[in-house]
Design a protein around this motif. Structure first.
Motif, PDB file in Angstrom:
ATOM      1  N   VAL A  76       0.794  -1.329  -0.062  1.00  0.00           N
ATOM      2  CA  VAL A  76      -0.028   0.089  -0.098  1.00  0.00           C
ATOM      3  C   VAL A  76       0.826   1.261  -0.159  1.00  0.00           C
ATOM      4  O   VAL A  76       0.656   2.241  -0.585  1.00  0.00           O
ATOM      5  CB  VAL A  76      -0.775   0.085   1.285  1.00  0.00           C
ATOM      6  N   LEU A  77       1.899   1.353   0.812  1.00  0.00           N
ATOM      7  CA  LEU A  77       2.849   2.356   0.868  1.00  0.00           C
ATOM      8  C   LEU A  77       3.438   2.510  -0.564  1.00  0.00           C
ATOM      9  O   LEU A  77       3.586   3.841  -1.035  1.00  0.00           O
ATOM     10  CB  LEU A  77       3.750   2.237   1.892  1.00  0.00           C
ATOM     11  N   ALA A  83       1.875   6.839  -6.712  1.00  0.00           N
ATOM     12  CA  ALA A  83       0.842   7.614  -7.228  1.00  0.00           C
ATOM     13  C   ALA A  83       0.916   9.073  -6.554  1.00  0.00           C
ATOM     14  O   ALA A  83       0.016  10.080  -6.835  1.00  0.00           O
ATOM     15  CB  ALA A  83      -0.402   7.200  -6.707  1.00  0.00           C
ATOM     16  N   ASP A  84       2.252   9.467  -5.905  1.00  0.00           N
ATOM     17  CA  ASP A  84       2.425  10.724  -5.353  1.00  0.00           C
ATOM     18  C   ASP A  84       1.472  11.103  -4.158  1.00  0.00           C
ATOM     19  O   ASP A  84       1.193  12.194  -4.280  1.00  0.00           O
ATOM     20  CB  ASP A  84       2.515  11.613  -6.295  1.00  0.00           C
ATOM     21  N   LEU A  85       0.735   9.968  -3.563  1.00  0.00           N
ATOM     22  CA  LEU A  85      -0.235  10.404  -2.541  1.00  0.00           C
ATOM     23  C   LEU A  85       0.298  10.626  -1.236  1.00  0.00           C
ATOM     24  O   LEU A  85      -0.303  11.285  -0.363  1.00  0.00           O
ATOM     25  CB  LEU A  85      -1.247   9.235  -2.400  1.00  0.00           C
ATOM     26  N   VAL A  86       1.427  10.106  -0.676  1.00  0.00           N
ATOM     27  CA  VAL A  86       2.160  10.528   0.288  1.00  0.00           C
ATOM     28  C   VAL A  86       3.835  10.809  -0.008  1.00  0.00           C
ATOM     29  O   VAL A  86       4.180  10.382  -1.036  1.00  0.00           O
ATOM     30  CB  VAL A  86       2.007   9.268   1.240  1.00  0.00           C
ATOM     31  N   LYS A  87       4.544  11.314   1.114  1.00  0.00           N
ATOM     32  CA  LYS A  87       5.788  11.470   1.193  1.00  0.00           C
ATOM     33  C   LYS A  87       6.238  10.836   2.508  1.00  0.00           C
ATOM     34  O   LYS A  87       5.864  11.010   3.553  1.00  0.00           O
ATOM     35  CB  LYS A  87       6.235  12.883   1.085  1.00  0.00           C
ATOM     36  N   LEU A  88       7.133   9.823   2.345  1.00  0.00           N
ATOM     37  CA  LEU A  88       7.589   9.123   3.659  1.00  0.00           C
ATOM     38  C   LEU A  88       8.893   9.619   4.066  1.00  0.00           C
ATOM     39  O   LEU A  88       9.793  10.056   3.446  1.00  0.00           O
ATOM     40  CB  LEU A  88       7.628   7.803   3.252  1.00  0.00           C
ATOM     41  N   ILE A 149       7.111   7.980  12.793  1.00  0.00           N
ATOM     42  CA  ILE A 149       7.028   8.158  11.339  1.00  0.00           C
ATOM     43  C   ILE A 149       5.883   9.001  10.703  1.00  0.00           C
ATOM     44  O   ILE A 149       4.711   9.109  11.200  1.00  0.00           O
ATOM     45  CB  ILE A 149       6.713   6.643  11.271  1.00  0.00           C
ATOM     46  N   LEU A 150       6.343   9.750   9.918  1.00  0.00           N
ATOM     47  CA  LEU A 150       5.453  11.013   9.421  1.00  0.00           C
ATOM     48  C   LEU A 150       5.121  10.480   7.956  1.00  0.00           C
ATOM     49  O   LEU A 150       5.717  10.315   6.962  1.00  0.00           O
ATOM     50  CB  LEU A 150       6.160  12.339   9.173  1.00  0.00           C
ATOM     51  N   ILE A 151       3.742  10.353   7.617  1.00  0.00           N
ATOM     52  CA  ILE A 151       3.203  10.071   6.626  1.00  0.00           C
ATOM     53  C   ILE A 151       2.219  11.152   6.230  1.00  0.00           C
ATOM     54  O   ILE A 151       1.093  11.121   6.681  1.00  0.00           O
ATOM     55  CB  ILE A 151       2.378   8.450   6.627  1.00  0.00           C
ATOM     56  N   ALA A 152       2.705  11.991   5.302  1.00  0.00           N
ATOM     57  CA  ALA A 152       1.815  13.248   5.133  1.00  0.00           C
ATOM     58  C   ALA A 152       1.566  13.237   3.444  1.00  0.00           C
ATOM     59  O   ALA A 152       2.741  12.819   2.869  1.00  0.00           O
ATOM     60  CB  ALA A 152       2.676  14.387   5.642  1.00  0.00           C
ATOM     61  N   ALA A 153       0.285  13.593   3.282  1.00  0.00           N
ATOM     62  CA  ALA A 153       0.032  13.877   1.868  1.00  0.00           C
ATOM     63  C   ALA A 153       0.819  15.031   1.241  1.00  0.00           C
ATOM     64  O   ALA A 153       1.324  15.973   1.974  1.00  0.00           O
ATOM     65  CB  ALA A 153      -1.363  13.953   1.713  1.00  0.00           C
TER      66      ALA A 153
END
Length: 153
Positions: A76-77, A83-88, A149-153
């Motif tokens: 999923v990650l 799809a450039d939905l998140v930046k890890l 852990i930052l998972i930001a859109a």
């Protein structure tokens, strides 16, 4: 048979997977907090389809299916990142200006892709390890530092 195991056997794995995936995506790894959210948060109520699993059921489900959940979460990650939905990663802003070349992110060799896949697996593993540490804190009452852990859109 253990009562907790019997409840897990009667709990829909699709529902439990949706609940856990959503909870981890919003940074809620504690099964007790997830259980509380099942009653208070509309998103959790929709994902739970009217089911309200106990925190032990959530925790036991995660422990029993840890390998499969880690693999699913890393996939999923990967899809979200593609799809450039998140930046890890961790974001720190200090005002430094850095010249960037956006096209470098789109060019990967096989070795780089393998490293990227392993990094995503490690992030998923870290999320599940953090959830396990939080569960132990509830059981043993220990204050342990949590992994950020930052998972930001």
């Amino acid at each position: 048979m253990n009562d907790s195991i019997e409840v897990i056997l009667h709990t829909n794995p699709l529902i439990m997977t949706k609940i856990l995936s959503y909870a981890y995506c919003i940074g809620m790894p504690s099964s007790r907090k997830i259980n509380k959210a099942m009653y208070e948060d509309v998103a959790f109520r929709v994902l739970g389809a009217g089911n309200f699993p106990d925190f032990r059921t959530i925790s036991d489900f995660r422990k029993i299916h840890l390998g499969s959940l880690e693999e699913l979460f890393s996939q999923v990650l990967h899809l979200c990142e593609e799809a450039d939905l998140v930046k890890l990663g961790t974001v720190a802003i200090d005002g430094t200006k850095v010249k960037a070349n956006a096209s470098i992110d789109k060019n990967y060799c096989h070795e780089t892709l393998k490293e990227k896949e392993e990094r995503l697996r490690k992030i998923a593993r870290d999320i599940f390890e953090e959830a396990e540490m939080i569960e132990e804190d509830w059981i043993y009452g220990q204050d342990r530092p949590t992994l950020q852990i930052l998972i930001a859109a």
